[in-house]
Design a protein around this motif. Structure first.
Motif, PDB file in Angstrom:
ATOM      1  N   ASP A  83      32.368  48.461  52.530  1.00 59.74           N
ATOM      2  CA  ASP A  83      31.621  47.505  52.433  1.00 59.74           C
ATOM      3  C   ASP A  83      31.491  46.689  53.714  1.00 59.74           C
ATOM      4  O   ASP A  83      30.566  45.722  54.029  1.00 59.74           O
ATOM      5  N   GLY A 139      42.626  47.364  56.517  1.00 62.06           N
ATOM      6  CA  GLY A 139      42.100  47.242  55.026  1.00 62.06           C
ATOM      7  C   GLY A 139      42.524  48.443  54.292  1.00 62.06           C
ATOM      8  O   GLY A 139      42.295  49.381  54.572  1.00 62.06           O
ATOM      9  N   ALA A 148      45.145  41.176  59.891  1.00 65.13           N
ATOM     10  CA  ALA A 148      44.769  41.798  61.542  1.00 65.13           C
ATOM     11  C   ALA A 148      43.811  41.221  62.288  1.00 65.13           C
ATOM     12  O   ALA A 148      42.876  40.888  61.562  1.00 65.13           O
ATOM     13  N   LYS A 150      36.202  44.580  35.966  1.00 66.16           N
ATOM     14  CA  LYS A 150      34.706  44.321  35.402  1.00 66.16           C
ATOM     15  C   LYS A 150      34.412  45.132  34.261  1.00 66.16           C
ATOM     16  O   LYS A 150      34.062  44.733  33.275  1.00 66.16           O
ATOM     17  N   THR A 171      39.362  45.862  46.577  1.00 63.57           N
ATOM     18  CA  THR A 171      38.553  45.177  45.524  1.00 63.57           C
ATOM     19  C   THR A 171      38.121  45.855  44.409  1.00 63.57           C
ATOM     20  O   THR A 171      38.332  45.387  43.045  1.00 63.57           O
ATOM     21  N   LEU A 186      29.121  50.225  47.318  1.00 62.58           N
ATOM     22  CA  LEU A 186      29.722  50.653  46.415  1.00 62.58           C
ATOM     23  C   LEU A 186      30.884  51.418  46.433  1.00 62.58           C
ATOM     24  O   LEU A 186      31.155  52.072  47.783  1.00 62.58           O
ATOM     25  N   SER A 187      31.828  51.700  45.396  1.00 63.41           N
ATOM     26  CA  SER A 187      33.223  51.977  45.614  1.00 63.41           C
ATOM     27  C   SER A 187      33.178  53.556  46.028  1.00 63.41           C
ATOM     28  O   SER A 187      33.773  53.761  47.150  1.00 63.41           O
ATOM     29  N   GLU A 230      47.266  45.439  55.109  1.00 63.49           N
ATOM     30  CA  GLU A 230      46.407  44.870  54.255  1.00 63.49           C
ATOM     31  C   GLU A 230      46.971  43.342  53.972  1.00 63.49           C
ATOM     32  O   GLU A 230      48.303  43.325  54.161  1.00 63.49           O
ATOM     33  N   ASN A 278      39.176  51.308  49.167  1.00 61.74           N
ATOM     34  CA  ASN A 278      38.743  52.923  49.117  1.00 61.74           C
ATOM     35  C   ASN A 278      38.458  53.218  50.396  1.00 61.74           C
ATOM     36  O   ASN A 278      38.672  54.302  50.770  1.00 61.74           O
ATOM     37  N   ALA A 279      37.801  52.432  51.269  1.00 59.57           N
ATOM     38  CA  ALA A 279      37.444  52.972  52.818  1.00 59.57           C
ATOM     39  C   ALA A 279      38.588  53.233  53.544  1.00 59.57           C
ATOM     40  O   ALA A 279      38.689  54.122  54.151  1.00 59.57           O
TER      41      ALA A 279
HETATM   42  C1  FAD Z   1      32.855  41.979  41.016  1.00 59.28           C
HETATM   43  C2  FAD Z   1      32.809  43.327  41.600  1.00 59.28           C
HETATM   44  C3  FAD Z   1      32.460  44.560  40.685  1.00 59.28           C
HETATM   45  C4  FAD Z   1      32.144  45.647  41.334  1.00 59.28           C
HETATM   46  N1  FAD Z   1      31.632  46.712  40.721  1.00 59.28           N
HETATM   47  C5  FAD Z   1      31.404  48.110  41.201  1.00 59.28           C
HETATM   48  C6  FAD Z   1      31.022  49.087  40.584  1.00 59.28           C
HETATM   49  O1  FAD Z   1      31.054  48.888  39.240  1.00 59.28           O
HETATM   50  N2  FAD Z   1      31.005  50.085  41.023  1.00 59.28           N
HETATM   51  C7  FAD Z   1      31.135  50.456  42.214  1.00 59.28           C
HETATM   52  O2  FAD Z   1      30.810  51.459  42.954  1.00 59.28           O
HETATM   53  N3  FAD Z   1      31.207  49.374  43.164  1.00 59.28           N
HETATM   54  C8  FAD Z   1      31.568  48.053  42.605  1.00 59.28           C
HETATM   55  N4  FAD Z   1      31.815  46.930  43.416  1.00 59.28           N
HETATM   56  C9  FAD Z   1      32.115  47.264  45.004  1.00 59.28           C
HETATM   57  C10 FAD Z   1      33.206  47.871  45.378  1.00 59.28           C
HETATM   58  O3  FAD Z   1      34.206  47.148  44.702  1.00 59.28           O
HETATM   59  C11 FAD Z   1      33.145  47.963  46.853  1.00 59.28           C
HETATM   60  O4  FAD Z   1      32.174  48.532  47.220  1.00 59.28           O
HETATM   61  C12 FAD Z   1      34.540  48.582  47.264  1.00 59.28           C
HETATM   62  O5  FAD Z   1      35.718  48.131  46.824  1.00 59.28           O
HETATM   63  C13 FAD Z   1      34.522  48.423  48.616  1.00 59.28           C
HETATM   64  O6  FAD Z   1      35.716  49.186  49.314  1.00 59.28           O
HETATM   65  P1  FAD Z   1      36.179  48.836  50.857  1.00 59.28           P
HETATM   66  O7  FAD Z   1      37.457  49.523  50.959  1.00 59.28           O
HETATM   67  O8  FAD Z   1      35.185  48.853  51.591  1.00 59.28           O
HETATM   68  O9  FAD Z   1      36.623  47.338  50.885  1.00 59.28           O
HETATM   69  P2  FAD Z   1      37.750  46.472  50.068  1.00 59.28           P
HETATM   70  O10 FAD Z   1      37.889  47.317  48.708  1.00 59.28           O
HETATM   71  O11 FAD Z   1      37.538  45.453  49.704  1.00 59.28           O
HETATM   72  O12 FAD Z   1      38.870  46.358  50.959  1.00 59.28           O
HETATM   73  C14 FAD Z   1      39.053  45.861  51.960  1.00 59.28           C
HETATM   74  C15 FAD Z   1      40.594  45.330  52.044  1.00 59.28           C
HETATM   75  O13 FAD Z   1      40.661  44.907  53.530  1.00 59.28           O
HETATM   76  C16 FAD Z   1      41.622  43.747  53.399  1.00 59.28           C
HETATM   77  N5  FAD Z   1      41.184  42.903  54.417  1.00 59.28           N
HETATM   78  C17 FAD Z   1      40.111  42.422  55.003  1.00 59.28           C
HETATM   79  N6  FAD Z   1      40.360  41.888  56.134  1.00 59.28           N
HETATM   80  C18 FAD Z   1      41.721  42.319  56.554  1.00 59.28           C
HETATM   81  C19 FAD Z   1      42.308  41.752  57.797  1.00 59.28           C
HETATM   82  N7  FAD Z   1      41.936  41.085  58.774  1.00 59.28           N
HETATM   83  N8  FAD Z   1      43.558  42.435  57.929  1.00 59.28           N
HETATM   84  C20 FAD Z   1      43.913  43.041  56.702  1.00 59.28           C
HETATM   85  N9  FAD Z   1      43.456  43.311  55.731  1.00 59.28           N
HETATM   86  C21 FAD Z   1      42.224  42.859  55.537  1.00 59.28           C
HETATM   87  C22 FAD Z   1      41.154  43.125  52.101  1.00 59.28           C
HETATM   88  O14 FAD Z   1      42.485  42.334  51.533  1.00 59.28           O
HETATM   89  C23 FAD Z   1      40.917  44.281  51.172  1.00 59.28           C
HETATM   90  O15 FAD Z   1      41.853  44.678  50.373  1.00 59.28           O
HETATM   91  C24 FAD Z   1      32.103  45.769  42.841  1.00 59.28           C
HETATM   92  C25 FAD Z   1      32.598  44.617  43.586  1.00 59.28           C
HETATM   93  C26 FAD Z   1      32.741  43.512  42.905  1.00 59.28           C
HETATM   94  C27 FAD Z   1      33.277  42.231  43.740  1.00 59.28           C
END
Ligand code: FAD
Length: 460
Positions: A315, A22, A125, A61, A52, A323-324, A45, A25-26
């Protein structure tokens, strides 16, 4: 880099110190400390690097929210003596602006990661062993694997649920729907509902619980609910959605409220029921990862309780705020645990958050009811600032706050705002809470005047 590739045959296993699944951010948060310590890192990825938040969440947004703010200003321009014709929002132009602003995110993210020595692997993956994952015809083995796969909309067991769209479509469709029904009254429903309503769409929100945004302070939510209704949003709480019927353009949502069967109609119906961890296609069992209904069992260091070589962050951890900045924070903790040995654990005590309605609801720390449930003896300072000069100067439509102070220590336990630039002020309270600054110290400080921030000394 210590990458050891056994590329003698097509299905050879590649070896890395760390495999991050993934690239949001995380994942990035975890990869950077590992690379800084010179560990070899591969990141898989399946969609857009950056994940996201910048591609399909916070950033695009906020571009729409900013347009909502402009409309809100125009609505009140006459109070300042400014005559403005009825505004007309070109929805297609707004979506184009939003897409244009973020178009370089995946490439720029990739460049930054490659420059830092992260090997980018394209594809999806899934685990094939406790220390290995397959991506297409590649198998990658790593000493540590980080699950940072984010979240996805919660599937709803409602007949016709497949007719619903998600935030992805709302951020992409170039035609403003004439009417929208949100099933679920969480953050996404409120934020997009405000944008749509201000743009001229008819908006209905259906929430199963008695309160919208159930984890937030009840009085703050009441303020936001009143403001949402003022701009024309119809809200039904305590409902049971039974079915979604019809075709896109003329959809009907059948729901029950107080024993009566009612119908809400909309050109679009949106799944606003929150998001769940995106881990169900990872083949967790092959890696000996204990999980139950999408929740991976974790220790306080974000490590799988059954496979100590696997961490989860962002997430994909469903029990912590989605949250991001939390995703980045948890990723960094995981990265540092990989590098330093398992000793860092996350602390969520003073994490500020906002619902980006127009105006926003901002919040940090405990709600009033949570503070009471925890047994604190509290001072609750609730203020309606609408009659204050600061609120009247800007012709605010809502300017409200509730600050909760622990009487024993004089420390702030929670702060909640609707309007009054609460989404900025909330960071001051987060800072005060994080650093243990007392209510008296906040009151005694001198602030630049006239600013909304200068009001905070009068709010506690
Ligand atoms: C519409 C919307 C608005 C938002 N607004 C806010 C806001 O204003 N403020 C805020 O703090 N948060 C907001 N959030 C939440 C924020 O976007 C998430 O908390 C943050 O992006 C989570 O980051 P992450 O790295 O955990 O996941 P993600 O950013 O979702 O990254 C996970 C990645 O893993 C990849 N992936 C998944 N499964 C696999 C796999 N099996 N193999 C390879 N790759 C894979 C995906 O394609 C993705 O790119 C919002 C979310 C949404 C949907």
């Amino acid at each position: 880099m210590a990458t050891e590739k056994l590329a003698t045959e097509k299905l050879a296993t590649e070896k890395f110190d760390v495999l991050v699944i993934g690239g949001g951010n995380a994942g990035i948060g975890a990869a950077l400390p590992a690379r800084k310590a010179n560990l070899s890192v591969a990141m898989v990825e399946s969609r857009d690097l950056g994940g996201t938040c910048p591609n399909r969440g916070c950033t695009p947004k906020k571009v729409l929210v900013a347009a909502g703010h402009a409309l809100h200003e125009i609505e009140r321009a006459h109070i300042h003596g400014i005559a403005v014709d009825k505004p007309r929002l070109d929805w297609a132009a707004l979506i184009d602006r939003e897409k244009d602003l973020i178009k370089d995110v995946p490439n720029n993210t990739e460049r930054g990661l490659v420059r830092r020595g992260v090997e980018i692997v394209r594809g999806e993956a899934s685990f094939v062993a406790p220390n290995a994952a397959r991506i297409g015809d590649r198998t990658i083995e790593a000493k540590t694997i980080v699950i940072a796969t984010g979240s996805k909309p919660r599937p709803l067991p409602i007949p016709g649920a497949d007719k619903m769209i998600t935030s992805d479509e709302m951020l992409s469709e170039r035609e403003l729907p004439a009417s929208v029904v949100f099933v679920g009254g969480g953050v996404i429903a409120l934020e997009f509902g405000h944008i749509y309503a201000r743009a001229g769409a008819r908006v209905t929100i259906l929430e199963v619980l008695p309160q919208l945004l159930p984890s937030l302070d009840a009085d703050a939510v009441k303020q936001l609910e009143a403001e949402s209704e003022r701009i024309g949003i119809t809200i039904h709480t305590g409902v049971k959605v039974k079915a979604i019927q019809g075709e896109a353009g003329t959809l009907r949502v059948i729901f029950e409220q107080d024993g009566r069967e009612l119908t809400a109609t909309g050109a679009r119906v949106v799944n606003g029921a929150g998001r769940i961890a995106n881990v169900d296609t990872l083949n967790l069992d092959a890696a000996n990862i204990v999980h139950d209904r999408g929740r991976i069992a974790l220790d306080p260091f974000l490590r799988s309780t059954s496979n100590p070589n696997v961490y989860v962050c962002g997430d994909a951890v469903p029990s912590t705020p989605q949250l991001s900045p939390i995703a980045t924070y948890e990723g960094d903790i995981v990265g540092r645990n990989i590098v330093d040995g398992v000793k860092h654990r996350p602390d969520y005590a003073s994490v500020p958050t906002s619902v980006y309605t127009v105006p926003a609801l901002a919040s940090v720390g405990l709600t009033e009811s949570a503070a009471r449930d925890k047994g604190f003896k509290i001072g609750v300072h609730t203020t309606d600032m609408l009659s204050w000069f600061s609120a009247r100067t800007y012709a605010e439509t809502v300017a409200w706050s509730k600050i909760i102070v622990d009487e024993a220590t004089d420390k702030v336990l929670g702060a909640h705002f609707v309007g009054h630039s609460g989404e900025e002020l909330i960071n001051l309270f987060a800072l005060a809470m994080g650093l243990g600054i007392t209510a008296t110290q906040i009151r005694d400080k001198v602030y630049a005047y006239p600013t909304f921030a200068s009001d905070i000394k009068n709010l506690i």
